[in-house]
Design an enzyme around this catalytic site. Structure first.
Site, PDB file in Angstrom:
ATOM      1  N   LYS A  40      33.164 -24.924 -31.913  1.00  0.00           N
ATOM      2  CA  LYS A  40      33.638 -26.313 -32.161  1.00  0.00           C
ATOM      3  C   LYS A  40      32.499 -27.407 -32.165  1.00  0.00           C
ATOM      4  CE  LYS A  40      37.555 -29.218 -30.576  1.00  0.00           C
ATOM      5  NZ  LYS A  40      37.622 -29.699 -32.082  1.00  0.00           N
ATOM      6  N   GLY A  45      27.559 -25.922 -25.360  1.00  0.00           N
ATOM      7  CA  GLY A  45      27.015 -24.674 -26.058  1.00  0.00           C
ATOM      8  C   GLY A  45      26.762 -24.752 -27.417  1.00  0.00           C
ATOM      9  N   CYS A  46      27.718 -25.438 -28.096  1.00  0.00           N
ATOM     10  CA  CYS A  46      27.648 -25.630 -29.828  1.00  0.00           C
ATOM     11  C   CYS A  46      26.557 -26.483 -30.188  1.00  0.00           C
ATOM     12  CB  CYS A  46      28.827 -25.926 -30.266  1.00  0.00           C
ATOM     13  SG  CYS A  46      30.181 -24.407 -30.180  1.00  0.00           S
ATOM     14  N   THR A  47      26.416 -27.542 -28.996  1.00  0.00           N
ATOM     15  CA  THR A  47      25.479 -28.452 -29.591  1.00  0.00           C
ATOM     16  C   THR A  47      23.959 -28.052 -29.261  1.00  0.00           C
ATOM     17  OG1 THR A  47      27.127 -30.419 -29.121  1.00  0.00           O
ATOM     18  CG2 THR A  47      24.869 -30.957 -28.890  1.00  0.00           C
ATOM     19  N   ALA A  50      23.077 -25.680 -32.216  1.00  0.00           N
ATOM     20  CA  ALA A  50      22.686 -26.509 -33.349  1.00  0.00           C
ATOM     21  C   ALA A  50      21.409 -27.296 -33.293  1.00  0.00           C
ATOM     22  CB  ALA A  50      24.072 -27.269 -33.611  1.00  0.00           C
TER      23      ALA A  50
END
Length: 182
Positions: A40, A45-47, A50
């Site tokens: 998401k 974690g995704c930030t 990325a």
């Protein structure tokens, strides 16, 4: 569906990126593609993942790779995420989860005792012929991008065991040296 195995053709797809451009995997033949799936936009974690890809983007490109991020978020969400963190690579909107399913990363997850359907953080390195060169089915964010970069820069599968031995020696030496108290 099961995760595509090393040496097998990578499932082709066409999705729109955060700018509404169509991105088709087969149009990237001749290049290495780092295809990473994440749960998401704008989550911790995704930030971090990325931003790790962003920070190493020029090195990944120099190593001959194209980076593509995929999540079930829509184009508008991807636009905000890419703009907020200055992400220089396409984020693909898989709102129907067809690509996530084709790569075996959509399924049941659990968090804090709650079960739900979601994306497992995974990365696939696709070679210039369109085959899976390497799969990371359950990614731990820390150090992941550096591992991909090392592999692209010639850290062939034969090298990691040699690399892995060196830190073990340092760790053993560190254990022999008593810690100083001051």
């Amino acid at each position: 569906m099961p995760i595509p195995q090393t040496g097998h053709p990578a499932p082709d797809f066409q999705l729109q990126d955060q700018n509404g451009n169509d991105v088709k995997l087969s149009q990237l033949r001749g290049k290495n593609v780092v295809l990473y799936f994440y749960p998401k936009d704008n989550t911790p974690g995704c930030t971090r993942e990325a931003c790790d890809f962003r920070d190493e983007h020029s090195a990944l490109r120099s190593a001959g790779a194209v980076v593509l991020g995929v999540s079930p978020d829509d184009i508008k969400s991807h636009q905000k995420f890419a703009t907020k963190f200055s992400l220089p690579f396409p984020l693909l909107a898989d709102t129907e989860r067809q690509v996530c399913e084709a790569y075996g990363v959509w399924g049941e997850k659990s968090l804090y005792g709650r079960t739900f359907m979601g994306v497992t953080r995974a990365t696939f390195l696709i070679d210039p012929e369109g085959k899976v060169a390497r799969a990371w089915p359950k990614v731990k964010v820390q150090g992941h991008v550096q591992e991909i970069l090392q592999l692209l820069e010639g850290g062939a599968p034969a090298e990691p065991p040699a690399v892995a031995k060196a830190p073990a020696k340092k760790a053993a030496a560190a254990k022999k040296t008593p810690a100083r108290r001051g």
